[in-house]
Design a protein around this motif. Structure first.
Motif, short mmCIF file in Angstrom:
data_model
loop_
_atom_site.label_atom_id
_atom_site.label_comp_id
_atom_site.label_asym_id
_atom_site.label_seq_id
_atom_site.Cartn_x
_atom_site.Cartn_y
_atom_site.Cartn_z
N THR A 19 0.86 -1.19 0.00
CA THR A 19 0.00 0.00 0.00
C THR A 19 0.89 1.23 0.00
O THR A 19 2.09 1.14 0.22
CB THR A 19 -0.89 0.05 1.26
OG1 THR A 19 -0.06 0.16 2.41
CG2 THR A 19 -1.76 -1.19 1.37
N PRO A 22 0.93 6.07 3.79
CA PRO A 22 0.16 6.37 5.00
C PRO A 22 -0.15 5.17 5.89
O PRO A 22 -0.26 5.32 7.10
CB PRO A 22 -1.13 6.99 4.45
CG PRO A 22 -0.69 7.65 3.18
CD PRO A 22 0.35 6.71 2.61
N ALA A 23 -0.24 3.99 5.34
CA ALA A 23 -0.48 2.80 6.17
C ALA A 23 0.64 2.61 7.19
O ALA A 23 0.41 2.11 8.29
CB ALA A 23 -0.62 1.56 5.31
N VAL A 26 1.19 7.17 9.02
CA VAL A 26 0.19 7.90 9.81
C VAL A 26 0.03 7.17 11.14
O VAL A 26 -0.20 5.95 11.16
CB VAL A 26 -1.15 8.00 9.04
CG1 VAL A 26 -2.21 8.65 9.90
CG2 VAL A 26 -0.95 8.78 7.74
N HIS A 28 -2.15 6.72 13.64
CA HIS A 28 -3.25 5.83 14.02
C HIS A 28 -3.31 4.58 13.14
O HIS A 28 -3.70 3.52 13.60
CB HIS A 28 -4.60 6.57 14.07
CG HIS A 28 -5.10 7.07 12.75
ND1 HIS A 28 -4.73 8.29 12.24
CD2 HIS A 28 -5.94 6.51 11.86
CE1 HIS A 28 -5.33 8.47 11.07
NE2 HIS A 28 -6.06 7.41 10.82
N HIS A 29 -2.88 4.68 11.89
CA HIS A 29 -2.81 3.47 11.05
C HIS A 29 -1.70 2.55 11.54
O HIS A 29 -1.89 1.34 11.67
CB HIS A 29 -2.54 3.83 9.58
CG HIS A 29 -3.65 4.57 8.91
ND1 HIS A 29 -4.95 4.12 8.90
CD2 HIS A 29 -3.65 5.73 8.22
CE1 HIS A 29 -5.70 4.97 8.23
NE2 HIS A 29 -4.93 5.96 7.80
N PHE A 30 -0.52 3.14 11.81
CA PHE A 30 0.61 2.34 12.26
C PHE A 30 0.31 1.68 13.61
O PHE A 30 0.65 0.53 13.84
CB PHE A 30 1.88 3.19 12.35
CG PHE A 30 3.09 2.38 12.68
CD1 PHE A 30 3.68 1.57 11.72
CD2 PHE A 30 3.62 2.38 13.96
CE1 PHE A 30 4.79 0.80 12.02
CE2 PHE A 30 4.72 1.61 14.27
CZ PHE A 30 5.32 0.82 13.30
N ASP A 31 -0.38 2.42 14.50
CA ASP A 31 -0.75 1.84 15.80
C ASP A 31 -1.64 0.61 15.63
O ASP A 31 -1.52 -0.36 16.39
CB ASP A 31 -1.45 2.88 16.68
CG ASP A 31 -0.49 3.96 17.18
OD1 ASP A 31 0.74 3.75 17.13
OD2 ASP A 31 -0.99 5.02 17.61
N SER A 32 -2.51 0.63 14.64
CA SER A 32 -3.37 -0.53 14.36
C SER A 32 -2.54 -1.72 13.91
O SER A 32 -2.80 -2.86 14.32
CB SER A 32 -4.40 -0.20 13.29
OG SER A 32 -5.25 0.83 13.72
N LEU A 33 -1.54 -1.48 13.08
CA LEU A 33 -0.66 -2.56 12.62
C LEU A 33 0.18 -3.09 13.77
O LEU A 33 0.36 -4.31 13.91
CB LEU A 33 0.24 -2.07 11.49
CG LEU A 33 -0.49 -1.64 10.21
CD1 LEU A 33 0.50 -1.05 9.23
CD2 LEU A 33 -1.25 -2.79 9.60
#
Length: 174
Positions: A19, A22-23, A26, A28-33
């Protein structure tokens, strides 16, 4: 009894994200990963931090990683990725490679994340795409920052406001 889950036969659960940046960039995206590895859903996640994550640029590296994992296994995902990038660093011309992985240290599971980049003026200095400007109030796009090199030194210039950093030496210690 046959164990069918990933660890049952020594397998690894991995996710490779092809992707745009930003995945991985960013928060909040990185925190999810990061949570996917911390919560033991995946053993590792590999993604790309560049702004040109095109299949033609990252596809060969992804294919090689999957092929090596299938044929030889992945005893240590960090070592495996480093070996692959050392033998085929072309993907770093276009992107940074980001890895989030879990490992065991003294019997305790630890989660680490690392970003690997290549010094590539005028886009990246020391492997990093600088997206901020030091001038208060300036909010440049990543493409607004340019890296210049001269006499073994590097500096960054913001095309939006013309702010220019000091020259920094490029040497083996950096």
């Amino acid at each position: 009894m046959v164990r069918c889950h990933a660890q049952g036969e020594g397998g690894r659960r991995g996710l490779i994200l092809v992707t745009c940046g930003p995945a991985m960039r960013v928060n909040h995206h990185f925190d999810s990963l990061l949570a996917l590895v911390k919560n033991d859903i995946f053993d590792f996640i590999i993604g790309f931090g560049g702004s040109s994550t095109l299949p033609v640029n990252v596809g060969p590296m992804v294919q090689a990683f999957v092929r090596n994992a299938t044929l030889f296994g992945i005893p240590d995902v960090w070592d495996s990725l480093c070996e692959l990038l050392a033998s085929s660093p072309d993907v770093l011309d276009y992107n940074t490679v980001v890895i989030v992985y879990g490992s065991y240290v003294e019997g305790r599971r630890m989660v680490e994340s690392r970003e690997i980049g290549k010094h590539r003026p005028p886009y990246r200095a020391f492997g990093h795409e600088f997206s901020a400007c030091a001038k208060e109030g300036c909010r440049p796009e990543v493409s607004d920052n340019r890296v210049s090199t001269k006499n073994g030194k590097v500096r960054i210039t913001c095309a939006k406001c013309q702010w220019t950093s000091a020259w920094v030496s490029i040497d083996r210690d950096n």
